[in-house]
Design a protein around this motif. Structure first.
Motif, PDB file in Angstrom:
ATOM      1  N   THR A 146       0.873  -1.164   0.000  1.00  8.61           N
ATOM      2  CA  THR A 146       0.000   0.000   0.000  1.00  8.61           C
ATOM      3  C   THR A 146       0.909   1.211   0.000  1.00  8.61           C
ATOM      4  OG1 THR A 146      -1.713  -1.171   1.266  1.00  8.61           O
ATOM      5  CG2 THR A 146      -1.879   1.231   1.163  1.00  8.61           C
ATOM      6  N   HIS A 147       1.293   1.657  -1.185  1.00  5.29           N
ATOM      7  CA  HIS A 147       2.196   2.801  -1.297  1.00  5.29           C
ATOM      8  C   HIS A 147       1.436   4.093  -0.994  1.00  5.29           C
ATOM      9  CE1 HIS A 147       4.958   0.011  -2.875  1.00  5.29           C
ATOM     10  NE2 HIS A 147       4.758   0.184  -4.175  1.00  5.29           N
ATOM     11  N   ILE A 148       2.051   4.951  -0.170  1.00  3.20           N
ATOM     12  CA  ILE A 148       1.486   6.277   0.061  1.00  3.20           C
ATOM     13  C   ILE A 148       2.387   7.366  -0.522  1.00  3.20           C
ATOM     14  CG2 ILE A 148       0.188   5.553   2.074  1.00  3.20           C
ATOM     15  CD1 ILE A 148       2.333   6.881   3.833  1.00  3.20           C
ATOM     16  N   HIS A 149       3.604   6.991  -0.935  1.00  4.76           N
ATOM     17  CA  HIS A 149       4.517   7.931  -1.586  1.00  4.76           C
ATOM     18  C   HIS A 149       5.499   7.130  -2.427  1.00  4.76           C
ATOM     19  CE1 HIS A 149       7.364  11.109  -2.398  1.00  4.76           C
ATOM     20  NE2 HIS A 149       8.321  10.488  -1.732  1.00  4.76           N
ATOM     21  N   GLN A 150       5.756   7.630  -3.634  1.00  4.43           N
ATOM     22  CA  GLN A 150       6.736   6.994  -4.519  1.00  4.43           C
ATOM     23  C   GLN A 150       7.634   8.065  -5.137  1.00  4.43           C
ATOM     24  OE1 GLN A 150       5.016   3.956  -7.324  1.00  4.43           O
ATOM     25  NE2 GLN A 150       3.052   4.736  -6.577  1.00  4.43           N
ATOM     26  N   VAL A 151       8.899   7.707  -5.346  1.00  3.68           N
ATOM     27  CA  VAL A 151       9.788   8.485  -6.195  1.00  3.68           C
ATOM     28  C   VAL A 151      10.100   7.610  -7.395  1.00  3.68           C
ATOM     29  CG1 VAL A 151      12.028   9.605  -6.432  1.00  3.68           C
ATOM     30  CG2 VAL A 151      10.766   9.792  -4.279  1.00  3.68           C
ATOM     31  N   LYS A 152       9.591   7.999  -8.557  1.00  2.00           N
ATOM     32  CA  LYS A 152       9.693   7.171  -9.756  1.00  2.00           C
ATOM     33  C   LYS A 152      10.655   7.794 -10.763  1.00  2.00           C
ATOM     34  CE  LYS A 152       6.817   4.393 -11.096  1.00  2.00           C
ATOM     35  NZ  LYS A 152       5.763   3.629 -11.820  1.00  2.00           N
ATOM     36  N   ASP A 160       9.904  -0.053 -11.756  1.00  2.00           N
ATOM     37  CA  ASP A 160       9.710   0.007 -10.317  1.00  2.00           C
ATOM     38  C   ASP A 160      10.097   1.376  -9.777  1.00  2.00           C
ATOM     39  OD1 ASP A 160       8.815  -2.610 -10.048  1.00  2.00           O
ATOM     40  OD2 ASP A 160      10.854  -3.394  -9.916  1.00  2.00           O
ATOM     41  N   PRO A 161       9.382   1.866  -8.750  1.00  2.00           N
ATOM     42  CA  PRO A 161       9.817   3.110  -8.103  1.00  2.00           C
ATOM     43  C   PRO A 161      11.223   2.943  -7.529  1.00  2.00           C
ATOM     44  CG  PRO A 161       7.643   2.417  -7.328  1.00  2.00           C
ATOM     45  CD  PRO A 161       8.184   1.280  -8.110  1.00  2.00           C
ATOM     46  N   ILE A 162      11.958   4.055  -7.454  1.00  2.00           N
ATOM     47  CA  ILE A 162      13.274   4.011  -6.810  1.00  2.00           C
ATOM     48  C   ILE A 162      13.104   3.959  -5.296  1.00  2.00           C
ATOM     49  CG2 ILE A 162      15.490   5.191  -6.550  1.00  2.00           C
ATOM     50  CD1 ILE A 162      15.012   6.490  -9.267  1.00  2.00           C
ATOM     51  N   LYS A 181      17.311  -0.297  -6.677  1.00  2.00           N
ATOM     52  CA  LYS A 181      18.349   0.322  -7.492  1.00  2.00           C
ATOM     53  C   LYS A 181      18.061   0.161  -8.975  1.00  2.00           C
ATOM     54  CE  LYS A 181      23.352   0.504  -8.234  1.00  2.00           C
ATOM     55  NZ  LYS A 181      24.679  -0.028  -7.829  1.00  2.00           N
ATOM     56  N   GLU A 182      17.666  -1.053  -9.386  1.00  2.00           N
ATOM     57  CA  GLU A 182      17.258  -1.339 -10.758  1.00  2.00           C
ATOM     58  C   GLU A 182      16.041  -2.242 -10.706  1.00  2.00           C
ATOM     59  OE1 GLU A 182      20.496  -3.043 -12.892  1.00  2.00           O
ATOM     60  OE2 GLU A 182      21.935  -1.535 -12.230  1.00  2.00           O
ATOM     61  N   SER A 183      15.179  -2.137 -11.706  1.00  2.00           N
ATOM     62  CA  SER A 183      13.946  -2.924 -11.685  1.00  2.00           C
ATOM     63  C   SER A 183      14.202  -4.422 -11.691  1.00  2.00           C
ATOM     64  CB  SER A 183      13.060  -2.533 -12.871  1.00  2.00           C
ATOM     65  OG  SER A 183      12.575  -1.223 -12.708  1.00  2.00           O
ATOM     66  N   SER A 184      15.349  -4.844 -12.207  1.00  2.00           N
ATOM     67  CA  SER A 184      15.669  -6.273 -12.253  1.00  2.00           C
ATOM     68  C   SER A 184      16.195  -6.796 -10.923  1.00  2.00           C
ATOM     69  CB  SER A 184      16.717  -6.544 -13.339  1.00  2.00           C
ATOM     70  OG  SER A 184      17.910  -5.820 -13.067  1.00  2.00           O
ATOM     71  N   LEU A 185      16.438  -5.900  -9.974  1.00  2.00           N
ATOM     72  CA  LEU A 185      17.009  -6.290  -8.690  1.00  2.00           C
ATOM     73  C   LEU A 185      15.924  -6.337  -7.622  1.00  2.00           C
ATOM     74  CD1 LEU A 185      20.282  -4.147  -8.718  1.00  2.00           C
ATOM     75  CD2 LEU A 185      19.966  -6.508  -9.483  1.00  2.00           C
ATOM     76  N   SER A 186      16.239  -6.984  -6.518  1.00  2.00           N
ATOM     77  CA  SER A 186      15.275  -7.117  -5.432  1.00  2.00           C
ATOM     78  C   SER A 186      15.151  -5.802  -4.655  1.00  2.00           C
ATOM     79  CB  SER A 186      15.705  -8.234  -4.483  1.00  2.00           C
ATOM     80  OG  SER A 186      16.989  -7.968  -3.946  1.00  2.00           O
ATOM     81  N   THR A 187      14.085  -5.720  -3.868  1.00  2.00           N
ATOM     82  CA  THR A 187      13.815  -4.533  -3.067  1.00  2.00           C
ATOM     83  C   THR A 187      14.646  -4.544  -1.792  1.00  2.00           C
ATOM     84  OG1 THR A 187      11.559  -4.392  -3.912  1.00  2.00           O
ATOM     85  CG2 THR A 187      12.021  -3.259  -1.845  1.00  2.00           C
ATOM     86  N   ASN A 235      21.443   8.284   3.635  1.00  2.00           N
ATOM     87  CA  ASN A 235      22.473   7.505   2.946  1.00  2.00           C
ATOM     88  C   ASN A 235      23.307   8.473   2.115  1.00  2.00           C
ATOM     89  OD1 ASN A 235      23.965   5.753   1.215  1.00  2.00           O
ATOM     90  ND2 ASN A 235      22.409   4.169   1.465  1.00  2.00           N
ATOM     91  N   PRO A 236      24.621   8.613   2.436  1.00  2.00           N
ATOM     92  CA  PRO A 236      25.453   9.597   1.734  1.00  2.00           C
ATOM     93  C   PRO A 236      26.009   9.125   0.404  1.00  2.00           C
ATOM     94  CG  PRO A 236      26.748   8.520   3.414  1.00  2.00           C
ATOM     95  CD  PRO A 236      25.355   7.961   3.529  1.00  2.00           C
ATOM     96  N   ASN A 237      25.747   7.861   0.033  1.00  2.00           N
ATOM     97  CA  ASN A 237      26.282   7.340  -1.230  1.00  2.00           C
ATOM     98  C   ASN A 237      25.320   6.292  -1.779  1.00  2.00           C
ATOM     99  OD1 ASN A 237      27.885   6.693  -3.401  1.00  2.00           O
ATOM    100  ND2 ASN A 237      29.333   5.459  -2.233  1.00  2.00           N
ATOM    101  N   ILE A 238      24.377   6.752  -2.590  1.00  2.00           N
ATOM    102  CA  ILE A 238      23.332   5.872  -3.098  1.00  2.00           C
ATOM    103  C   ILE A 238      22.926   6.330  -4.494  1.00  2.00           C
ATOM    104  CG2 ILE A 238      21.514   7.239  -2.002  1.00  2.00           C
ATOM    105  CD1 ILE A 238      19.943   4.643  -1.586  1.00  2.00           C
ATOM    106  N   SER A 239      22.648   5.392  -5.374  1.00  2.00           N
ATOM    107  CA  SER A 239      22.215   5.727  -6.718  1.00  2.00           C
ATOM    108  C   SER A 239      20.760   6.194  -6.665  1.00  2.00           C
ATOM    109  CB  SER A 239      22.356   4.517  -7.638  1.00  2.00           C
ATOM    110  OG  SER A 239      21.903   4.821  -8.938  1.00  2.00           O
ATOM    111  N   THR A 240      20.524   7.440  -7.043  1.00  2.00           N
ATOM    112  CA  THR A 240      19.181   8.012  -6.985  1.00  2.00           C
ATOM    113  C   THR A 240      18.582   8.249  -8.369  1.00  2.00           C
ATOM    114  OG1 THR A 240      20.139  10.230  -6.810  1.00  2.00           O
ATOM    115  CG2 THR A 240      19.603   9.091  -4.754  1.00  2.00           C
TER     116      THR A 240
END
Length: 371
Positions: A146-152, A160-162, A181-187, A235-240
């Protein structure tokens, strides 16, 4: 460059000051901010569209199958905040996902391709999303999502949302911060808290994202009534943003708010609603007011710089790295501090912004001129 009233022959024993640079909050005039607030019943979709994408439609609703209910977002008066707010409604039957998907349902607002450029988070920008929300007591989330906010992401790998804030049924029910990180990867489930900590209570969320393959991310959710934090993550080092995935890059990232939930276990759901208020989107090439640490007034010598910048001893002791940005917010120097003398002869003449880091936490920026 000369500073009127300053004798260039004067030597200060501490820093050899030519110019004192005052710590600045927002060094780039390109930073922009919009806000969205309810103004009273009626014309709700028109109000939302006028802010998030004038002349277009940013509301995703199930009214193609449930027109009898009317609009699924209304403006109502909230006695706790003492003002009008947005209320998002969802019904187990017959609502679905805009007559597209029937295993899920949504009522959401967003920015997207037709939104103004200052509402699209692009590479090199820092964006800050702020909003308030109230989950009613007894809210029943799905066991799936039940998403209430997404960054897509938009373009390239955008399935998949980031980032998501999602409510999930459990013992107890939870609010989760998830990352893909990528849609092919797990959450990746970065954080979760019990829903009982904030059910029936107005919360305020502040989310800041520096958009890069090695970007930064932070979010804090606090109670409005007493300021107590219920969720905090950084997180100071993350792919956004996803670059080069499948040979196509994302063109920008964008936020969504509302209710987007699975119907795979609809027997556990009920007709529900969530209230939202005080939406804010702030974007700029370098939003230094959102960095998490501070430094006092810093003196750079010499300034303007000709070839070599001499760092004060205090900087040598307190920080381990230096960043230099151009006026487009592009990071052009990133290196460890190993010497007081920093060779900048390769830089073109002009204005730059300098920040310092310790354990990957970045200070606010200060101005530097290069001759």
């Amino acid at each position: 460059m000369e500073i009127i009233g300053v004798n260039q022959n004067l030597t200060f024993s501490r820093f050899y000051i030519w110019i004192v640079l005052i710590l600045i909050g927002n060094p780039f005039s390109s930073k922009a901010q919009i806000t969205l607030n309810a103004d009273g019943p009626g014309n709700t979709y028109e109000l939302i569209n006028s802010v998030l994408a004038p002349g277009y439609n940013v509301v995703e609703d199930p009214e193609c199958v449930h027109s009898a209910f009317g609009r699924h977002i209304a403006e109502v008066f909230d006695t706790e905040l003492n003002k009008n707010v947005f209320e998002f409604y969802i019904h187990v039957t017959p609502d679905n996902d805009r007559c597209i998907n029937f295993d899920r349902q949504r009522v959401e607002i967003k920015t997207y391709e037709s939104s103004p450029d200052n509402l699209k988070g692009t590479l090199g920008e820092t964006v800050t999303y702020k909003w308030r929300f109230k989950i009613p007591a007894g809210f029943q989330p799905s066991a799936n999502f039940t998403h209430i906010h997404q960054v897509k992401a938009v373009g390239g790998d955008d399935d998949d949302p980031i980032f998501t804030l999602t409510l999930r049924k459990g013992t107890p029910n939870k609010l989760e911060l998830n990352y893909v990180k990528e849609s092919s990867l797990s959450t990746n489930k970065y954080k979760n808290v019990d829903m009982s900590l904030f059910e029936g209570i107005w919360m305020e969320a502040i989310e800041t994202i520096k958009i890069a393959t090695s970007g930064t991310y932070s979010i804090t959710i606090k109670r409005v009534d007493n300021g107590v934090t219920v969720l905090s993550y950084s997180n100071p080092n993350i792919s956004t943003i996803r670059l080069g995935v499948g040979g196509v890059d994302n063109s920008f990232i964008r936020p969504k708010w509302g209710i987007y939930r699975s119907l795979l276990n609809d027997a556990s759901l009920r007709d529900d609603s969530i209230r939202f208020s005080d939406f804010s989107i702030s974007e700029g090439t370098l939003a230094t007011d959102d960095f998490t640490s501070n430094i006092e007034d810093v003196v750079l010598f010499p300034n303007p710089v000709v070839d070599n910048l001499k760092l004060p001893e205090e900087i040598m002791q307190e920080y381990d790295s230096i960043h230099i940005f151009n006026t487009n917010g592009e990071l052009i120097v990133s290196q460890k501090i190993v010497s007081r003398n920093l060779d900048l002869s390769h830089l073109s003449s002009g204005l730059y912004f300098v920040s310092f880091l310790k354990n990957s936490i970045e200070t606010k920026a200060i101005k530097m001129l290069k001759k």
